[in-house]
Design a protein around this motif. Sequence first.
Motif, PDB file in Angstrom:
ATOM      1  N   PHE A   1      15.363  50.894  43.755  1.00 38.91           N
ATOM      2  CA  PHE A   1      14.846  49.997  44.791  1.00 38.91           C
ATOM      3  C   PHE A   1      14.010  50.830  45.765  1.00 38.91           C
ATOM      4  N   ARG A   2      12.784  50.403  46.029  1.00 36.56           N
ATOM      5  CA  ARG A   2      11.887  51.163  46.887  1.00 36.56           C
ATOM      6  C   ARG A   2      11.177  50.230  47.859  1.00 36.56           C
ATOM      7  N   GLN A   3      11.260  50.579  49.128  1.00 34.94           N
ATOM      8  CA  GLN A   3      10.615  49.770  50.169  1.00 34.94           C
ATOM      9  C   GLN A   3       9.227  50.320  50.464  1.00 34.94           C
ATOM     10  N   ASP A   4       8.244  49.430  50.542  1.00 37.74           N
ATOM     11  CA  ASP A   4       6.872  49.837  50.822  1.00 37.74           C
ATOM     12  C   ASP A   4       6.753  50.415  52.232  1.00 37.74           C
ATOM     13  N   PRO A   5       5.800  51.342  52.450  1.00 32.24           N
ATOM     14  CA  PRO A   5       5.556  51.856  53.802  1.00 32.24           C
ATOM     15  C   PRO A   5       5.059  50.746  54.719  1.00 32.24           C
ATOM     16  N   GLY A   6       5.111  51.031  56.004  1.00 29.87           N
ATOM     17  CA  GLY A   6       4.555  50.079  56.963  1.00 29.87           C
ATOM     18  C   GLY A   6       5.620  49.472  57.853  1.00 29.87           C
ATOM     19  N   ILE A  47      -0.284  58.598  61.434  1.00 30.21           N
ATOM     20  CA  ILE A  47       0.522  57.396  61.213  1.00 30.21           C
ATOM     21  C   ILE A  47      -0.353  56.149  61.230  1.00 30.21           C
ATOM     22  N   LEU A  48      -1.301  56.111  62.163  1.00 29.37           N
ATOM     23  CA  LEU A  48      -2.131  54.927  62.321  1.00 29.37           C
ATOM     24  C   LEU A  48      -3.052  54.666  61.134  1.00 29.37           C
ATOM     25  N   THR A  49      -3.295  55.685  60.313  1.00 26.04           N
ATOM     26  CA  THR A  49      -4.107  55.441  59.107  1.00 26.04           C
ATOM     27  C   THR A  49      -3.382  54.531  58.130  1.00 26.04           C
ATOM     28  N   GLY A  50      -2.055  54.507  58.221  1.00 29.30           N
ATOM     29  CA  GLY A  50      -1.265  53.699  57.302  1.00 29.30           C
ATOM     30  C   GLY A  50      -1.134  54.303  55.920  1.00 29.30           C
TER      31      GLY A  50
END
Length: 412
Positions: A289-294, A364-367
Amino acid sequence: MKKTTLENMIAPTRRAVLGGLASTVAMPAILKPAFAQSEWGESFDNQQANVQGVRTNRPVLNPQAPVEAEWALQQYSSIMSRGGWNTVPADTTLKLGLSSPNVAALRQRLIISGDLQQSIGISNSFDSYVDEAVKRFQARHGIEPDGVAGEISLAALNVPVDVRVRQLQTNMVRLQSLSGDKGRRFINVNLPAARIEAVESGQVVSWHTAVVGKVDRQSPVLNSKVYQINFNPYWTVPVSIIRKDMIPQMQKDPGYLTNNRIRIYDKGGSELQPTQIDWLTEEAVNYRFRQDPGEGNSLGSIRINFHNEHAVYLHDTPAKGLFGEEYRFNSSGCVRVQNIKELAAWILNENDGGWTFSSVNDTILTGERRDENVKNQVPIYITYITAWAMDGVVHFRDDIYTQDGVGPLALR
């Protein structure tokens, strides 16, 4: 007999601490003022910095820590030999402006531990002197220093002195084992305090409130080195959390994974849909199980990696409200860090280009996902220190994982 080199090094300091400090203390008061260090941090720790004499920029893990702990042990053993301290009735919250016989008991208790000057005297009035003394006591015990003697503060006040003596005995041994050279830069995560110190050249450069492991999912005590920082990380869910948390959550809310952008993969790397899994069994533990970044990612925007066999790390969190709680034992073993951008910038500031808070924030803001290796790996010590002394101020924290052998205290 000629002293060893180590004894020659320690003896003058021990005499200075045990003699010099003790000579400044008017019995029964045991604490002498130290200077406060304003913190580049937030919330609770910043309030502690405003309590006179409690905060210093010396780290808990410093070469003189065992000697100062020995001094504190002598002071508290002396209190115990004189009969200890009185109990403060816990049936009423005590605060500024109140007049009550319970306040007289509070004054007596604070005088014995040195938080209130003996010359202030004992009366039923909760005045500004008592308010400051309560704040001092609270800050020394890791309680929000608001000057209100409520449930937690009264529980801490009523911990018997023999328990405090045993804590000091146990922690003096721990501090002795940790008294070696830590290097020019290091990080100390003190689990019972739920607090992090970033240390450089013998001084704390930043404090960070932490959220650490639950009592049944304890963060491990270990020594390691920080080798990498992940920006905008994925979160791969540990099997323990799949079993204990995710399966029950999916039984209650079938849309949980989708709503939290958590994807499921089989052993071949193919993505599965939640409807393909029987959530009434433990089938789910066989998948990744893997959660997307963001936004909403359980690791927040930063993960700090260090070598260890427990699969734990430091990380950001979207649940920042937990940092304002006094009971900050809510994680599954990893350590959540308040103001983590500052810590990441400090860790990376010796990398090529010299990272700053702004460059960390811009990344971080680049996402975008980015992994930055730490050029000069920073030692990290995850410790369990519930009692220590510094500059004549004695600090205690709850034995939250019951490793002191004294049982649960105020927060429990």
